[in-house]
Design a protein around this motif. Structure first.
Motif: not given
Lengths: 249, 336
Positions: A157-164
């Protein structure tokens, strides 16, 4: 696999918005509605999941009479069956939508539920996580990659500043983001096939809402800014204004 | 129900997120206007010294839930955190202490938690708020809808309410206070293994030094930066580096594969509200405006004088990007 996809009908983003006489909603005149763009990714992912694991895709939507056609859009993209939850009341909020969807989903008992990460009318990002709490299911949002094996899911998933990378078990709710797939365009064959697919209409059971819009307004047009078109000397003047007038540099 | 405010703040990589200060500041001001108490909550293992920085913005009492202790309740060890469990912890703390209002940031994580907490605490949720007003001693929220083409005023019909505040819109205002931190006893929150429904295993940060969603300044490029079939990112990058900005991109640029999706600003990308947004070669389609129109100062550079972006811009230059951007970079370098 029993697959559900929750979809909504939204005004096309190029639509010019006019406020209705109540001053609390938009006027429906001349508005063209489209399948919420993020739900296109959800329908596509649902259909791909069916193609991989077998089963059926149920498109579910909540709305007033004008929203019924959204189910057909999902049919054209490959959904098999439709459930339309008809509300006679126009003053509902995301909570009303989620309560009704949850009730229908509970009875259907799907293995996986897809929906768009947000709908582009109210941009609330509320319905999916309302659903996850009401149904006590895992929910993974803004998903750009999905791997399912048996009951185990690995998602990105997208998150602030990257992916998890997130792991969870089915049944679960997955909200789709651009990048997860390329939605297919309906062709003549799928458009024809859509015409004979069944839509079950049920009446909305829950009318409660937790919020109320008291006013809707078009924000005043910004007065035109300072626009230069002289030559390269504009850059220096712009930097001066950003420092001295806007005071942000 | 008596008003009592909880401000939930996020941390990232052992640090407070910048919008933590906005949330504390907004909570302080709202508490003063409603003449009620407010506390701060964080689920984190960052140091007390770091948490106390919020004292500059008016935090007096901070409750800290140890993320390690929370995660231990799952009976597992191989994960970083769980969205579902964090939401349970916030909800149970909110109920335990009898709060009536929760403020948090409408970040991607905040937007994930807020509706979960709303159901658990029987609160209404008003998301992505850009203004908080008080009418008849009740909080009323203003938020943009329909891609920012209109604003709505929303009131809640419940006793309890959650507001997620759009990042970078509420100002962090200095208001130095003496801060105390209290560690929350994890057992008081009644967390069980059942509350862990998802497990974040890995966080990959993008290679970009600065992400558009965190940045206070953004330089974005659009289709206009294509010349001889090449997208001239280096122009954007140099300008961005000069002013310490993140680089963004329009949908056209991302769809063409010239820049990664993580940089996309707009309806199918990220919503941003930096202090300065410089749009280079971006025409300003409504979908793009939806993602950046709440920026404080918008600068547009475009060769087409009729580009809609100029109607939203505070400042603009009509001209050839390939001349104007390097010139602008040079002028910034002179003064920075």
């Amino acid at each position: 696999m029993k697959i559900a996809v929750c979809i909504s009908y939204v005004p096309d983003s190029i639509t010019k918005i006019k406020i209705s006489d109540t001053g609390k909603s938009i006027s429906g005149d001349g508005v063209s509605y489209i399948l919420n763009p993020y739900d296109e990714f959800a329908v596509e992912e649902a259909v791909r999941t069916k193609e991989k694991f077998g089963g059926e895709v149920y498109a579910i939507s909540f709305g007033t009479e004008k929203d019924r056609d959204v189910i057909k859009k999902a049919f054209q993209q490959g959904a098999d069956k439709g459930i339309f939850i008809l509300s006679e009341n126009e003053n509902y909020d995301s909570y009303t939508v989620a309560k009704n969807l949850a009730d229908t989903i509970k009875k259907l008992s799907p293995d996986i539920i897809f929906t768009g990460k947000q709908s582009i009318d109210f941009d609330g990002y509320l319905v999916p996580n309302f659903l996850s709490e009401i149904l006590e299911l895992p929910s993974v949002n803004i998903t750009t990659k999905l791997e399912i094996s048996d009951n185990n899911v690995k998602a990105e998933r997208d998150t602030e500043g990257g992916k998890e990378t997130i792991e969870f078990k089915l049944p679960a709710i997955i909200t789709t983001q651009k990048g997860i797939n390329e939605p297919r365009y309906p062709n003549i064959k799928s458009i024809m096939a859509a015409k004979s697919k069944p839509i079950e209409t049920i009446k909305a059971k829950f009318n409660d809402s937790l919020t109320e819009i008291t006013e809707m307004k078009i924000p005043p047009l910004k007065s035109r800014g300072k626009i230069f078109s002289n030559s390269t000397s504009d850059a220096g003047e712009l930097v001066r204004l950003l420092r001295e007038e806007a005071k942000i540099i | 129900m008596e008003n009592k405010i909880l401000a939930y703040i996020e941390t990232k990589q052992d640090k407070l997120k910048n919008n933590a200060y906005e949330i504390v500041s907004a909570a302080r001001q709202t508490a003063e206007r409603l003449n009620c108490e407010f506390d701060v909550l964080a689920i984190t293992d960052i140091s007390d010294e770091d948490l106390k920085i919020t004292g500059k913005y008016g935090a007096e009492k901070i409750y800290k839930v140890s993320l390690k202790e929370l995660n231990a309740k799952s009976g597992k060890t191989d994960f970083i955190y769980s969205y579902s469990a964090n939401a349970v912890a916030i909800s149970n703390f909110f109920i335990l202490k009898g709060y009536s209002i929760l403020l948090l940031s409408a970040t991607m994580t905040g937007r994930d938690s807020a509706p979960r907490i709303a159901i658990k605490t029987e609160s209404a949720i008003i998301p992505d708020v850009t203004e908080l007003e008080i009418e008849n001693e009740k909080l009323i929220a203003v938020r943009p809808v329909y891609a920012g083409k209109s604003n709505v005023k929303v009131k809640h019909k419940t006793d309890k309410v959650i507001f997620s505040l759009r990042p970078n819109v509420f100002k962090a205002i200095l208001n130095e206070k003496e801060t105390t931190i209290e560690n929350v006893n994890i057992d008081s929150l009644n967390i069980s293994a059942y509350d862990f429904k998802d497990f974040v295993k890995e966080i990959k940060l993008s290679s970009a030094k600065l992400d558009v969603s965190d940045a206070d300044r953004i330089v974005s490029g659009g289709r206009g930066l294509r010349k001889d079939d090449v997208y001239h990112y280096e122009l954007i990058e140099e300008l961005a580096n000069t002013i310490g900005a993140a680089t963004g991109a329009s949908r056209a640029v991302v769809d063409a594969g010239w820049r990664p999706q993580i940089e996309q600003v707009g309806q199918t990308g990220k919503t941003v509200s930096p202090s300065l947004y410089i749009a280079c070669g971006i025409s300003g389609a409504i979908q793009h405006l939806a993602g950046m129109s709440s920026s404080k100062c918008i600068v547009a550079i475009n060769k087409d004088k009729d580009a809609p972006i100029f109607q939203t811009a505070d400042y603009g230059i009509i001209g050839d990007l390939f001349e104007v951007i390097p010139e602008l970079t040079k002028e910034f370098k002179k003064v920075l």
